[in-house]
Motif scaffolding. Structure first.
Motif, PDB file in Angstrom:
ATOM      1  N   SER A 188     -22.986 -36.438  85.326  1.00 19.98           N
ATOM      2  CA  SER A 188     -23.459 -35.469  84.617  1.00 19.98           C
ATOM      3  C   SER A 188     -22.212 -34.406  84.895  1.00 19.98           C
ATOM      4  N   VAL A 189     -21.928 -33.575  84.109  1.00 17.95           N
ATOM      5  CA  VAL A 189     -20.939 -32.571  84.315  1.00 17.95           C
ATOM      6  C   VAL A 189     -21.545 -31.256  83.501  1.00 17.95           C
ATOM      7  N   PHE A 190     -20.876 -30.295  84.319  1.00 20.18           N
ATOM      8  CA  PHE A 190     -21.478 -28.770  83.401  1.00 20.18           C
ATOM      9  C   PHE A 190     -20.211 -28.454  82.697  1.00 20.18           C
ATOM     10  N   VAL A 191     -20.054 -28.043  81.538  1.00 21.97           N
ATOM     11  CA  VAL A 191     -18.986 -27.693  80.583  1.00 21.97           C
ATOM     12  C   VAL A 191     -19.288 -26.143  80.202  1.00 21.97           C
ATOM     13  N   ALA A 192     -18.166 -25.170  80.251  1.00 22.13           N
ATOM     14  CA  ALA A 192     -18.532 -23.956  79.644  1.00 22.13           C
ATOM     15  C   ALA A 192     -17.017 -23.429  79.750  1.00 22.13           C
ATOM     16  N   TYR A 193     -16.865 -22.357  78.777  1.00 22.31           N
ATOM     17  CA  TYR A 193     -17.705 -21.330  78.127  1.00 22.31           C
ATOM     18  C   TYR A 193     -17.315 -21.438  76.697  1.00 22.31           C
ATOM     19  N   ASN A 194     -16.343 -21.923  75.984  1.00 25.08           N
ATOM     20  CA  ASN A 194     -15.774 -21.510  74.805  1.00 25.08           C
ATOM     21  C   ASN A 194     -16.191 -22.732  73.830  1.00 25.08           C
ATOM     22  N   ALA A 195     -16.920 -22.362  73.054  1.00 29.79           N
ATOM     23  CA  ALA A 195     -16.917 -23.615  72.063  1.00 29.79           C
ATOM     24  C   ALA A 195     -16.861 -22.820  70.612  1.00 29.79           C
ATOM     25  N   ASN A 196     -16.437 -23.528  69.542  1.00 24.95           N
ATOM     26  CA  ASN A 196     -16.497 -23.005  68.422  1.00 24.95           C
ATOM     27  C   ASN A 196     -16.192 -24.056  67.474  1.00 24.95           C
ATOM     28  N   THR A 255     -22.361 -22.229  76.077  1.00 22.54           N
ATOM     29  CA  THR A 255     -21.475 -21.368  75.143  1.00 22.54           C
ATOM     30  C   THR A 255     -22.473 -20.227  74.867  1.00 22.54           C
ATOM     31  N   TYR A 256     -21.774 -19.283  74.383  1.00 27.01           N
ATOM     32  CA  TYR A 256     -22.391 -17.873  73.994  1.00 27.01           C
ATOM     33  C   TYR A 256     -23.183 -18.012  72.641  1.00 27.01           C
ATOM     34  N   LEU A 257     -22.626 -18.445  71.743  1.00 30.65           N
ATOM     35  CA  LEU A 257     -23.158 -18.552  70.529  1.00 30.65           C
ATOM     36  C   LEU A 257     -23.407 -19.990  70.018  1.00 30.65           C
ATOM     37  N   LEU A 258     -24.538 -20.401  69.824  1.00 29.45           N
ATOM     38  CA  LEU A 258     -24.946 -21.618  69.462  1.00 29.45           C
ATOM     39  C   LEU A 258     -25.703 -21.870  68.086  1.00 29.45           C
ATOM     40  N   SER A 259     -25.140 -22.104  67.054  1.00 29.79           N
ATOM     41  CA  SER A 259     -25.608 -22.094  65.520  1.00 29.79           C
ATOM     42  C   SER A 259     -25.962 -23.731  65.261  1.00 29.79           C
ATOM     43  N   ASP A 260     -26.814 -23.646  64.164  1.00 30.01           N
ATOM     44  CA  ASP A 260     -26.817 -25.041  63.586  1.00 30.01           C
ATOM     45  C   ASP A 260     -25.572 -25.530  63.071  1.00 30.01           C
ATOM     46  N   ASP A 305     -30.688 -28.812  70.055  1.00 30.89           N
ATOM     47  CA  ASP A 305     -31.845 -28.182  68.718  1.00 30.89           C
ATOM     48  C   ASP A 305     -32.759 -27.058  69.065  1.00 30.89           C
ATOM     49  N   ASP A 306     -33.208 -26.965  70.496  1.00 32.80           N
ATOM     50  CA  ASP A 306     -33.953 -26.057  70.741  1.00 32.80           C
ATOM     51  C   ASP A 306     -33.420 -24.880  71.577  1.00 32.80           C
ATOM     52  N   ALA A 307     -31.994 -25.126  71.409  1.00 31.98           N
ATOM     53  CA  ALA A 307     -31.028 -23.541  72.198  1.00 31.98           C
ATOM     54  C   ALA A 307     -30.540 -22.769  71.096  1.00 31.98           C
ATOM     55  N   VAL A 308     -30.782 -23.159  69.750  1.00 30.34           N
ATOM     56  CA  VAL A 308     -30.173 -22.252  68.779  1.00 30.34           C
ATOM     57  C   VAL A 308     -30.367 -20.993  68.995  1.00 30.34           C
ATOM     58  N   THR A 345     -21.370 -18.357  63.521  1.00 34.25           N
ATOM     59  CA  THR A 345     -20.523 -19.265  64.237  1.00 34.25           C
ATOM     60  C   THR A 345     -19.062 -18.804  64.493  1.00 34.25           C
ATOM     61  N   LYS A 346     -18.792 -18.837  65.596  1.00 37.07           N
ATOM     62  CA  LYS A 346     -17.231 -18.484  66.100  1.00 37.07           C
ATOM     63  C   LYS A 346     -16.263 -19.832  65.392  1.00 37.07           C
ATOM     64  N   ILE A 347     -15.230 -18.986  64.503  1.00 44.30           N
ATOM     65  CA  ILE A 347     -14.485 -19.671  63.775  1.00 44.30           C
ATOM     66  C   ILE A 347     -13.078 -19.630  64.320  1.00 44.30           C
ATOM     67  N   ASN A 348     -12.335 -20.592  64.591  1.00 48.68           N
ATOM     68  CA  ASN A 348     -10.890 -20.406  64.763  1.00 48.68           C
ATOM     69  C   ASN A 348     -10.241 -21.282  63.712  1.00 48.68           C
ATOM     70  N   TRP A 349      -9.088 -20.561  63.365  1.00 46.87           N
ATOM     71  CA  TRP A 349      -8.141 -21.312  62.228  1.00 46.87           C
ATOM     72  C   TRP A 349      -7.172 -21.975  62.951  1.00 46.87           C
ATOM     73  N   VAL A 350      -6.967 -23.379  62.473  1.00 48.84           N
ATOM     74  CA  VAL A 350      -5.910 -24.120  63.205  1.00 48.84           C
ATOM     75  C   VAL A 350      -4.998 -24.435  61.967  1.00 48.84           C
TER      76      VAL A 350
END
Length: 461
Positions: A19-27, A122-127, A155-158, A163-168
């Motif tokens: 079990s591992v905790f992972v934070a903070y930046n997802a996009n 993460t801060y913003l969690l969208s579908d 699904d219960d945490a939306v 959605t945070k978008i990064n352009w690669v």
């Protein structure tokens, strides 16, 4: 995993139940290949490839300057965009593809695919973001109710439609943009900076010790995602809050914490990260450019022969990397610093974990990295057979032998394993399907496996 290599199968088995905790930046990463369509959309900069890019990016000309600068230098880079320009890109330009992004998103995705049990915040969690996970049902999210932390399905945490978008912007050797030709296979990231990404997690901050009691380790990243226009007070004030959260996370015991570093062009932000956040890590993960920035920011003695990414690889670079890592580790006071370079992976440590655990982690990371590079993504443990098809780098082995001679220790099958330094050759893919996220894959896979085998979770010692 019926056809997978026995050693890799043992490694993957060891991760089950970790079990591992992972934070903070997802996009979500919007992937764009360098081509004529992109050039026709952007505006030609005054000196393509030579003009230093501004920060933050605020126009098509700024973006063109940044991409061509990275192409000419032959190295990956990341610069934040203003909110207005981020909105312009999203409304006007269509990416070639989309995938889960952000260090936390990439590391969580890999952990779930390899059979570990990640808890992600993460801060913003969208579908839309959840749909980018390969195994969303294997990932849980921390929710605070009446002072207690519950781990709920994604699904219960939306909590948003945004959605945070990064352009690669990915480029291969020979690709051209405004007459600038790429010298390496890598990418430039234009990163959005939503105001919510402020290192504050509401009620979770005061209760995060409950997560620390429930996990075997933590992978933390995103401390560079701050923007001065969205903060009340200084970077240091925000980072001090984040430091207190880290200390509360491990307050129940000696929880191993890996901090994944990332480039930012904001000198004040980098200085605050160095002074406040990085010393809290047990393990710090960097690539070669990040290592150079850290070394410069620390004001340490400059190496006589500084490695660069603009020149062909020379085996002696590993000696400079070793000296830089050693000096940084001592200056920061952390247990371990790991470097993921093109030809080898290198760890310098002091009484962190057994060296054999770290060696296994670095070897496992090389397979994961080659799989990610060759396939563009890791979708299941069986995919790792792809990475095994690439032999350990001969140049990496030669470099490691030089380091072994320098420290007076023997090598074994091309690897160096001592109580203070471990090195393993990488498995290099010359024509990668994608480059974004490979460093995050290296850091996550090595950290997870070394924890698993050290703690005696199922697997070979």
């Amino acid at each position: 995993m019926s056809c997978i290599d026995a050693n890799i199968e043992s490694d993957v088995r060891a991760l089950e139940g970790l079990s591992v905790f992972v934070a903070y930046n997802a996009n979500v990463d919007a992937i764009v290949q360098i081509d004529d369509e992109l050039e026709s959309y952007l505006e030609r900069p005054a000196a393509p490839g030579e003009e230093p890019p501004p920060s933050p990016l605020d126009s098509k000309r700024d973006l063109a300057a940044a991409i061509t600068h990275a192409m000419a230098a032959g190295r990956g880079d990341e610069i934040a965009m203003t909110d207005a320009f981020a909105g312009t890109l999203e409304s006007e330009f269509e990416p070639d593809s989309q995938q889960l992004g952000g260090q936390t998103g990439i590391m969580t995705n890999l952990a779930s695919l390899l059979g570990a049990s990640p808890i992600m915040y993460t801060y913003l969690l969208s579908d839309r973001q959840i749909s980018a996970f390969r195994r969303p049902r294997a990932v849980r999210y921390p929710s605070v109710e009446n002072g207690r932390v519950r781990f709920v399905p994604l699904d219960d945490a939306v909590n948003t439609e945004r959605t945070k978008i990064n352009w690669v912007f990915e480029f291969a050797v020979g690709n051209e943009l405004f007459d600038v030709r790429a010298t390496e296979n890598t990418r430039f990231i234009a990163a959005s900076r939503p105001p919510e990404f402020d290192l504050h997690a509401g009620d979770l901050d005061s209760q995060i010790d409950q997560i620390g009691e429930a996990v075997d380790g933590a992978l933390l990243a995103g401390y560079h995602n701050l923007s001065s226009e969205h903060l009340e007070g200084s970077y240091e004030r925000t980072h001090r809050h984040a430091r207190d959260v880290i200390r509360r996370l491990r307050s129940g015991g000696e929880l191993p914490i890996h901090v994944e570093y990332a480039v930012t062009h904001d000198d004040d932000l980098r200085a605050s990260m160095y002074e406040v956040i990085l010393p809290e890590a047990n393990v710090l993960g960097t690539d070669t450019r990040e290592l150079a920035l850290l070394h410069d920011d620390a004001g340490l003695d400059a190496p006589k022969e500084r490695p660069t990414e603009e020149t062909p690889f020379e085996a002696t670079e590993i000696l400079t990397h070793y000296r830089m890592l050693s000096a940084l580790r001592e200056d920061l006071g952390v247990d371990c610093i790991r470097l993921h370079a093109m030809q080898y992976h290198l760890a310098v440590m002091d009484s962190y974990l057994p060296p054999e655990s770290i060696r296994r982690g670095l070897a496992f990371a090389a397979v994961n990295a080659a799989t990610k590079a060759a396939r563009g993504d890791v979708t299941a443990p069986d995919d790792l057979e792809t990475g095994l098809a690439y032999e350990p780098s001969t140049m990496g082995r030669d470099a490691i032998q030089l380091l072994a001679d320098h420290v007076g220790e023997p090598t074994d099958d091309g690897t160096l394993c001592t109580p203070t330094v471990v090195a393993c050759p990488n498995r290099v893919v010359d024509d990668p399907a994608g480059t974004v996220g490979i460093g995050d894959v290296v850091s996550a896979s090595s950290f997870l496996l070394e924890l698993a085998v050290t703690d005696g979770i199922e697997g070979e010692p």
